[in-house]
Design a protein around this motif. Structure first.
Motif, PDB file in Angstrom:
ATOM      1  N   GLU A 226       0.828  -1.220   0.000  1.00  0.00           N
ATOM      2  CA  GLU A 226       0.000   0.000   0.000  1.00  0.00           C
ATOM      3  C   GLU A 226       0.863   1.271   0.000  1.00  0.00           C
ATOM      4  O   GLU A 226       0.416   2.326  -0.462  1.00  0.00           O
ATOM      5  N   LEU A 227       2.081   1.167   0.509  1.00  0.00           N
ATOM      6  CA  LEU A 227       2.982   2.330   0.451  1.00  0.00           C
ATOM      7  C   LEU A 227       3.517   2.534  -0.961  1.00  0.00           C
ATOM      8  O   LEU A 227       3.648   3.648  -1.444  1.00  0.00           O
ATOM      9  N   LEU A 228       3.820   1.392  -1.623  1.00  0.00           N
ATOM     10  CA  LEU A 228       4.370   1.486  -2.987  1.00  0.00           C
ATOM     11  C   LEU A 228       3.350   2.072  -3.963  1.00  0.00           C
ATOM     12  O   LEU A 228       3.709   2.732  -4.930  1.00  0.00           O
ATOM     13  N   THR A 229       2.075   1.811  -3.684  1.00  0.00           N
ATOM     14  CA  THR A 229       1.035   2.227  -4.642  1.00  0.00           C
ATOM     15  C   THR A 229       0.227   3.418  -4.118  1.00  0.00           C
ATOM     16  O   THR A 229      -0.776   3.797  -4.725  1.00  0.00           O
ATOM     17  N   LYS A 230       0.653   4.012  -2.997  1.00  0.00           N
ATOM     18  CA  LYS A 230      -0.129   5.100  -2.387  1.00  0.00           C
ATOM     19  C   LYS A 230      -0.064   6.368  -3.253  1.00  0.00           C
ATOM     20  O   LYS A 230       1.023   6.871  -3.564  1.00  0.00           O
ATOM     21  N   PRO A 231      -1.209   6.869  -3.665  1.00  0.00           N
ATOM     22  CA  PRO A 231      -1.195   8.119  -4.420  1.00  0.00           C
ATOM     23  C   PRO A 231      -0.937   9.308  -3.485  1.00  0.00           C
ATOM     24  O   PRO A 231      -1.217   9.212  -2.291  1.00  0.00           O
ATOM     25  N   GLY A 232      -0.416  10.384  -4.001  1.00  0.00           N
ATOM     26  CA  GLY A 232      -0.194  11.582  -3.187  1.00  0.00           C
ATOM     27  C   GLY A 232       1.067  11.504  -2.366  1.00  0.00           C
ATOM     28  O   GLY A 232       1.873  10.573  -2.487  1.00  0.00           O
ATOM     29  N   LYS A 233       1.214  12.515  -1.492  1.00  0.00           N
ATOM     30  CA  LYS A 233       2.442  12.668  -0.709  1.00  0.00           C
ATOM     31  C   LYS A 233       2.556  11.619   0.399  1.00  0.00           C
ATOM     32  O   LYS A 233       1.533  11.243   0.999  1.00  0.00           O
ATOM     33  N   LEU A 234       3.760  11.178   0.667  1.00  0.00           N
ATOM     34  CA  LEU A 234       3.968  10.190   1.736  1.00  0.00           C
ATOM     35  C   LEU A 234       4.278  10.906   3.045  1.00  0.00           C
ATOM     36  O   LEU A 234       4.916  11.961   3.048  1.00  0.00           O
ATOM     37  N   MET A 235       3.824  10.334   4.166  1.00  0.00           N
ATOM     38  CA  MET A 235       4.150  10.850   5.496  1.00  0.00           C
ATOM     39  C   MET A 235       5.637  10.539   5.776  1.00  0.00           C
ATOM     40  O   MET A 235       6.204   9.633   5.174  1.00  0.00           O
ATOM     41  N   ALA A 236       6.194  11.246   6.738  1.00  0.00           N
ATOM     42  CA  ALA A 236       7.624  11.067   7.053  1.00  0.00           C
ATOM     43  C   ALA A 236       7.943   9.620   7.404  1.00  0.00           C
ATOM     44  O   ALA A 236       8.961   9.061   6.974  1.00  0.00           O
ATOM     45  N   LEU A 237       7.057   8.997   8.198  1.00  0.00           N
ATOM     46  CA  LEU A 237       7.290   7.614   8.623  1.00  0.00           C
ATOM     47  C   LEU A 237       7.232   6.655   7.426  1.00  0.00           C
ATOM     48  O   LEU A 237       8.021   5.708   7.328  1.00  0.00           O
ATOM     49  N   GLU A 238       6.290   6.936   6.520  1.00  0.00           N
ATOM     50  CA  GLU A 238       6.143   6.097   5.323  1.00  0.00           C
ATOM     51  C   GLU A 238       7.388   6.229   4.434  1.00  0.00           C
ATOM     52  O   GLU A 238       7.891   5.242   3.882  1.00  0.00           O
ATOM     53  N   LEU A 239       7.850   7.469   4.331  1.00  0.00           N
ATOM     54  CA  LEU A 239       9.048   7.719   3.530  1.00  0.00           C
ATOM     55  C   LEU A 239      10.252   6.978   4.128  1.00  0.00           C
ATOM     56  O   LEU A 239      11.055   6.375   3.403  1.00  0.00           O
ATOM     57  N   ALA A 240      10.331   7.030   5.465  1.00  0.00           N
ATOM     58  CA  ALA A 240      11.442   6.355   6.157  1.00  0.00           C
ATOM     59  C   ALA A 240      11.399   4.849   5.877  1.00  0.00           C
ATOM     60  O   ALA A 240      12.433   4.198   5.691  1.00  0.00           O
ATOM     61  N   TRP A 241      10.186   4.303   5.846  1.00  0.00           N
ATOM     62  CA  TRP A 241      10.034   2.863   5.583  1.00  0.00           C
ATOM     63  C   TRP A 241      10.531   2.544   4.166  1.00  0.00           C
ATOM     64  O   TRP A 241      11.296   1.610   3.946  1.00  0.00           O
ATOM     65  N   ILE A 242      10.088   3.340   3.214  1.00  0.00           N
ATOM     66  CA  ILE A 242      10.500   3.108   1.813  1.00  0.00           C
ATOM     67  C   ILE A 242      12.025   3.229   1.684  1.00  0.00           C
ATOM     68  O   ILE A 242      12.665   2.480   0.949  1.00  0.00           O
ATOM     69  N   ARG A 243      12.587   4.166   2.445  1.00  0.00           N
ATOM     70  CA  ARG A 243      14.040   4.388   2.351  1.00  0.00           C
ATOM     71  C   ARG A 243      14.869   3.253   2.964  1.00  0.00           C
ATOM     72  O   ARG A 243      16.093   3.293   2.910  1.00  0.00           O
ATOM     73  N   GLN A 244      14.176   2.304   3.542  1.00  0.00           N
ATOM     74  CA  GLN A 244      14.877   1.121   4.058  1.00  0.00           C
ATOM     75  C   GLN A 244      15.278   0.170   2.924  1.00  0.00           C
ATOM     76  O   GLN A 244      16.109  -0.719   3.113  1.00  0.00           O
ATOM     77  N   HIS A 245      14.677   0.368   1.729  1.00  0.00           N
ATOM     78  CA  HIS A 245      14.806  -0.699   0.719  1.00  0.00           C
ATOM     79  C   HIS A 245      16.238  -0.958   0.239  1.00  0.00           C
ATOM     80  O   HIS A 245      16.561  -2.116  -0.062  1.00  0.00           O
ATOM     81  N   PRO A 246      17.150   0.032   0.200  1.00  0.00           N
ATOM     82  CA  PRO A 246      18.527  -0.339  -0.183  1.00  0.00           C
ATOM     83  C   PRO A 246      19.179  -1.267   0.848  1.00  0.00           C
ATOM     84  O   PRO A 246      19.895  -2.214   0.479  1.00  0.00           O
ATOM     85  N   LEU A 247      18.921  -1.008   2.133  1.00  0.00           N
ATOM     86  CA  LEU A 247      19.483  -1.863   3.203  1.00  0.00           C
ATOM     87  C   LEU A 247      18.886  -3.268   3.136  1.00  0.00           C
ATOM     88  O   LEU A 247      19.602  -4.270   3.240  1.00  0.00           O
TER      89      LEU A 247
END
Ligand SMILES: [Fe+2]
Ligand SMILES: [Fe+2]
Length: 351
Positions: A226-247
Motif C-alpha cells: 500500500e505504500l508502494l502504490t499510495k497516491p499523493g504525498k507520503l508521510m515522514a514515517l512512510e518515507l522512512a520505511w520506503i528508504r529502508q529498501h537499499p538496506l
C-alpha cells in the motif's frame, strides 16, 4: 611408422643451436665434451648415457626434420603425432610442416606456438640447428588440458545463465507488487548499460552493472504494497520505511557470490555525490561507480514514467532534472554520458 635414428656424432659438425636450452642438451647428449682434467670420467659418462635415452623415454614428441620435411629422427612418442599430421609412413611430414621446417632453418629463429593436429592440440617448438641444416621439433600434447579448460568455461557460462535467470525471477517478484513500477528495473538496467558503454566501461563490468540494476529495488519486497502504490504525498514515517529498501535489498543479496559487487550497487543506488543520499550518506568516489551510473538511470526512468503519486514528467523534463542535479547529487560524467546518448545519439528510452 619406422623412426629414423639420429646419425652418429662423427657425421655432424660441432655447432650450437640458437636460443634453446633443450636443444643445447640434445647436442650435448650426442656429442659429449671430454671430462675436465683431474675428474674421473666414469660418472659423467654414465650420466650422459642415462640422459641420451631421455628422448626415447619421453612422453613428449621429439623429432628432427631436414628442411625438406624428411624425418631424420622420431622418438617413440612421436608415432601417433606423425600419423595425425599426415606424415608419409613416418618418413616425411606433409607440405605445411616441411615449409615450417624450411623457414625455421632459414631464419635460425626458435618458433613456438599452439597447433591443432588431427583431433589433438599441441604446444610445438621448432628449434633450428644452425650449420647442421636441420630442425628439432618438440611437441607437448595439451589436448586434455584444453578440453578441461573448455569444460570449465562451459560450466561457468551455464552457472552464469542460471544466476541471470534467478535474478530475473527476483526482479519480477518485486514488480508484481507494484504495477506502477512494472518494468522499472529492466528499463533502468538498459539505460545504465547504455551510459556505462558511453563511458567506456569494460564489457565484464557492464555485465555486472546490468545484473545489479535488474534487482536494484529488490529491497521493496519488504515494503508494504500500500505504500508502494499510495497516491499523493507520503508521510515522514512512510518515507522512512520506503528508504529502508537499499538496506533490505543488500541483506537479501549480500550472501550471493556474484562475480561483481552487486550487493554494493543495491545498497548504494540512492547515495548522492554531496553526501545527502541514503542509507549511509556516502560522498563522491566513496560511492561505487556502478551505483553512481545506476542512480542516473534510476532518476531518468523514475521521472519519465508514471508513478502512483504523480504522472510521468516526460523525457525532456527528466533530462533537465539530471542536468540540474549534475555534480551535486549525480555523477557529472554519468550525467554527461546520459545526455549525449539521449540528445545527440538518438538513444530511445526503453518502453
Ligand atoms: Fe530504489
Ligand atoms: Fe529504482
Amino acid at each position: 611408422m619406422q623412426a629414423a635414428a639420429p646419425g652418429p656424432a662423427s657425421e655432424r659438425q660441432p655447432s650450437r643451436p640458437a636460443g634453446s636450452a633443450l636443444l643445447v642438451s640434445m647436442d650435448d647428449l650426442c656429442e659429449p665434451n671430454p671430462a675436465p682434467q683431474g675428474r674421473p670420467q666414469e660418472a659423467p659418462q654414465q650420466e650422459i648415457r642415462m640422459l641420451a635415452g631421455a628422448p626415447e623415454r619421453s612422453p613428449n614428441i621429439v623429432l628432427r626434420l631436414d628442411p625438406c620435411g624428411s624425418v631424420l629422427y622420431a622418438n617413440p612418442a612421436a608415432a601417433a603425432f606423425l600419423a595425425a599430421c599426415g606424415a608419409d609412413e613416418g618418413r616425411r611430414v606433409p607440405a605445411p610442416w616441411a615449409e615450417m621446417a624450411r623457414e625455421a632453418c632459414e631464419s635460425g629463429m626458435v618458433r613456438s606456438e599452439e597447433m591443432a593436429v588431427g583431433s589433438g592440440c599441441y604446444d610445438v617448438t621448432l628449434a633450428p640447428v644452425p650449420g647442421d641444416g636441420y630442425v628439432h621439433v618438440y611437441a607437448v600434447d595439451i589436448t586434455r588440458r584444453r578440453r578441461a579448460e573448455a569444460a570449465a568455461r562451459e560450466a561457468g557460462q551455464k552457472l552464469l545463465r542460471s544466476l541471470e535467470q534467478t535474478v530475473a525471477a527476483l526482479a519480477r517478484a518485486v514488480e508484481k507488487r507494484d504495477p506502477y513500477t512494472s518494468g522499472h528495473q529492466q528499463r533502468v538496467a538498459a539505460i545504465a548499460v547504455a551510459i556505462a558503454g558511453e563511458m567506456g566501461l569494460a564489457p565484464h563490468r557492464i555485465e555486472g552493472l546490468r545484473l545489479g540494476a535488474t534487482i536494484h529495488d529488490i529491497g521493496k519486497l519488504h515494503t508494504p504494497a500500500e505504500l508502494l502504490t499510495k497516491p499523493g504525498k507520503l508521510m515522514a514515517l512512510e518515507l522512512a520505511w520506503i528508504r529502508q529498501h537499499p538496506l533490505t535489498g543488500h541483506e537479501i543479496v549480500k550472501d550471493i557470490d556474484f562475480p561483481w559487487p552487486v550487493a554494493q550497487m543495491v545498497l548504494q543506488h540512492h547515495e548522492r555525490m554531496d553526501g545527502s543520499g541514503y542509507p549511509h550518506g556516502l560522498q563522491g568516489e566513496e560511492i561505487l561507480l556502478e551505483a553512481r551510473i545506476l542512480a542516473v538511470a534510476d532518476v531518468v526512468d523514475g521521472l519519465s514514467t508514471h508513478r502512483a503519486h504523480r504522472p510521468a514528467l516526460g523525457v525532456a523534463a527528466a533530462l533537465q532534472e539530471i542536468e540540474r542535479m549534475r555534480g551535486r547529487w549525480l555523477d557529472a560524467q554519468a550525467v554527461d554520458a546520459c545526455l549525449r546518448l539521449l540528445r545527440e545519439q538518438g538513444f530511445v528510452l526503453p518502453a
